[in-house]
Write an enzyme that holds these catalytic residues in place. Structure first.
Site, PDB file in Angstrom:
ATOM      1  N   ASP A   1      65.642 -10.705 -47.782  1.00 59.48           N
ATOM      2  CA  ASP A   1      64.213 -11.023 -47.798  1.00 59.48           C
ATOM      3  C   ASP A   1      63.785 -11.835 -49.022  1.00 59.48           C
ATOM      4  O   ASP A   1      62.989 -12.778 -48.910  1.00 59.48           O
ATOM      5  CB  ASP A   1      63.364  -9.760 -47.662  1.00 59.48           C
ATOM      6  CG  ASP A   1      63.758  -8.645 -48.617  1.00 59.48           C
ATOM      7  OD1 ASP A   1      64.641  -8.840 -49.482  1.00 59.48           O
ATOM      8  OD2 ASP A   1      63.192  -7.542 -48.485  1.00 59.48           O
TER       9      ASP A   1
ATOM     10  N   GLN B   1      67.139  -6.139 -48.017  1.00 61.80           N
ATOM     11  CA  GLN B   1      68.456  -6.192 -48.620  1.00 61.80           C
ATOM     12  C   GLN B   1      69.109  -4.811 -48.717  1.00 61.80           C
ATOM     13  O   GLN B   1      68.456  -3.778 -48.602  1.00 61.80           O
ATOM     14  CB  GLN B   1      68.355  -6.787 -50.027  1.00 61.80           C
ATOM     15  CG  GLN B   1      68.062  -8.278 -50.048  1.00 61.80           C
ATOM     16  CD  GLN B   1      68.056  -8.810 -51.461  1.00 61.80           C
ATOM     17  OE1 GLN B   1      67.009  -8.879 -52.091  1.00 61.80           O
ATOM     18  NE2 GLN B   1      69.221  -9.179 -51.968  1.00 61.80           N
ATOM     19  N   HIS B   2      70.418  -4.833 -48.959  1.00 63.45           N
ATOM     20  CA  HIS B   2      71.211  -3.680 -49.404  1.00 63.45           C
ATOM     21  C   HIS B   2      71.503  -2.624 -48.349  1.00 63.45           C
ATOM     22  O   HIS B   2      72.432  -1.839 -48.513  1.00 63.45           O
ATOM     23  CB  HIS B   2      70.542  -2.958 -50.581  1.00 63.45           C
ATOM     24  CG  HIS B   2      70.280  -3.780 -51.787  1.00 63.45           C
ATOM     25  ND1 HIS B   2      71.261  -4.498 -52.428  1.00 63.45           N
ATOM     26  CD2 HIS B   2      69.134  -3.983 -52.487  1.00 63.45           C
ATOM     27  CE1 HIS B   2      70.735  -5.110 -53.476  1.00 63.45           C
ATOM     28  NE2 HIS B   2      69.453  -4.830 -53.527  1.00 63.45           N
TER      29      HIS B   2
END
Length: 480
Positions: free
Chosen positions: A239, A81-82
């Protein structure tokens, strides 16, 4: 390869350090082939990777799956992520991707929170209070530190978006991963124009948000992958949302994931908005919500301590009143991005094994401290914790989680739950089922239940006390 009962699907987990690909029988959930390839990540405060490595790793992982991958009818990619991926007009990376555990954008995160109404306003607007991990903070950092890179950017993507786009030729994402950017409004489920204007990001640079169950596209030709042109591509997701799918999670069931980072989460029917910032109010990949707390330091920090001491990671010893806050890469929960590790209570008779156990205790403490905020008030407090991730099968991790939670612990037998969740998402395109229902049909959460032990209130209170006393020091960081 033995005959499959149903069509084959591929689930991909593009994580921080490697890419895994599973070829799965959609009828039974049986893995018929798998492959893996590693990535490289820079060290220190700057955590970056070249996105082209992820694609090369995906190609290698699929090649290792052999002929089974050629028979796949659908594919889905889940990813870390991110991370901020910036692409130029040719679709090539402008610079290496800024990863989730890059903490250089901590000042920008705190400034953004202050400029747009404070933590409560952010939680209500986006579901989360952004920290250094969030994509919006990374974009703000890039705009200040590398304005030339921003000027060259023609598309902004998350890691899973980048790989999906290379498969399909279309810029898409999903609500689960979009909810971790800081520029997606959780109530309206749209990009937030106010946040985007504040950080100077044109919404035209962002991918289309694909609805749960919608096809993101089809595999285009000329890519060198084993898929046939026209193979269906699912939306993919982040994820943690993929792991939730892979477990077939029902609302209120708590999950504690022990990986490079540690996470605790549960599916909820209610949109979360925690003004303390402890819990990120993520969306899940099926239309519900995934309140989640994350620590930057988990198995990697404990393994580092074991290596420094020259010990096996299982060589723990009880009995010491020693506290170790293993914030080796700064920390997200608690929000201490400049922190380093802190050791308190060391004595002449302290053993290496006791110090190692203190590292386990410190890593688990923050996750369990967030558990009550993650769970809805009507969740069963006696329900087993689902323990997943790379550390879940470690005896020392299991014993520490049981002792410090006081709850029973279930360890699912299924491995690679992120890739399995992506595979379930791909299977849902073919069967019309909810992906979580697909995973429940596959019985992925089955596993032994470890009985509860008495909760170690003394250790929990001691760690909390040291953390409270040391917070001013940890906030300053070393040398400040």
């Amino acid at each position: 390869m033995s005959a499959a009962e149903g069509p084959l699907v591929v689930g991909v987990d593009s994580s921080t350090q490697s890419t895994k690909a599973l070829v799965v029988d959609a009828a039974t959930g049986r893995t018929v082939a798998e492959g893996r390839a590693a990535h490289t990540v820079t060290s220190g405060a700057a955590r970056e990777s070249d996105p082209r490595q992820w694609w090369e790793a995906l190609c290698e992982a699929l090649a290792r799956c052999g002929d089974a991958a050629r028979e796949a009818a659908a594919v889905s990619v889940a990813g870390q992520q991110h991370g901020l991926v910036t692409l130029d007009a040719r679709g090539e990376p402008v610079r290496p991707a800024l990863l989730w555990n890059d903490v250089r954008s901590a000042p920008q995160a705190r400034r953004l929170v202050a400029e747009l109404g404070g933590p409560a306003a952010w939680a209500e607007r986006t579901g989360s209070v952004p920290g250094a991990s969030f994509t919006v903070s990374k974009w703000a950092w890039l705009a200040e530190q590398e304005p030339g890179a921003v000027l060259a950017t023609r598309a902004v993507r998350l890691p899973h978006d980048y790989l999906t786009e290379r498969l399909t030729g279309q810029g898409t994402t999903d609500r689960g991963d979009a909810s971790g950017t800081g520029w997606w409004a959780s109530a309206a489920e749209t990009y937030d124009d106010t946040v985007l204007a504040r950080v100077g990001l044109d919404p035209a640079l962002l991918p289309r948000v694909v609805r749960p169950g919608e096809v993101a596209g089809t595999v285009r030709g000329g890519h060198g992958l084993p898929f046939s042109p026209g193979t269906l591509v699912a939306a993919g997701t982040g994820d943690n949302a993929a792991a939730a799918l892979g477990l077939g999670l029902r609302p209120g069931v708590p999950v504690l994931s022990l990986g490079t980072s540690g996470t605790v989460y549960a599916v909820s029917r209610r949109r979360p908005a925690d003004p303390t910032g402890t819990v990120a109010g993520f969306a899940d990949a099926s239309g519900d919500w995934l309140p989640l707390a994350c620590t930057l330091n988990c198995t990697l920090a404990v393994d580092r301590v074991a290596a420094l001491l020259g010990l096996d990671r299982e060589a723990v010893e009880p009995g010491a009143e020693i506290t170790f806050l293993p914030y080796l890469d700064g920390e997200r929960t608690p929000d201490l991005p400049l922190a380093t590790g802190l050791l308190h209570g060391l004595r002449h008779d302290t053993t290496g094994g006791q110090l190692l156990q203190a590292a386990y205790d410190g890593a688990v403490h923050a996750l369990l401290g967030a558990l009550d905020r993650v769970l809805d008030a009507d969740a069963d407090p006696a329900a087993p914790l689902l323990l997943i991730g790379g550390g879940a099968r470690g005896t020392a991790w299991q014993r520490t989680v049981r002792r410090m939670s006081g709850r029973p612990v279930r360890v699912p037998a299924a491995r690679e739950l992120v890739a399995l969740g992506a595979a379930a998402q791909a299977a849902g395109l073919l069967t019309g089922e909810d992906p979580a229902a697909v995973a429940r049909r596959w019985n992925t959460a089955a596993g032994p239940v470890l009985e509860p032990v008495e909760r170690d209130e003394e250790t929990l209170a001691r760690i909390s006390g040291v953390l409270s006393d040391a917070t001013p020091l940890l906030e300053r960081g070393p040398g400040r």
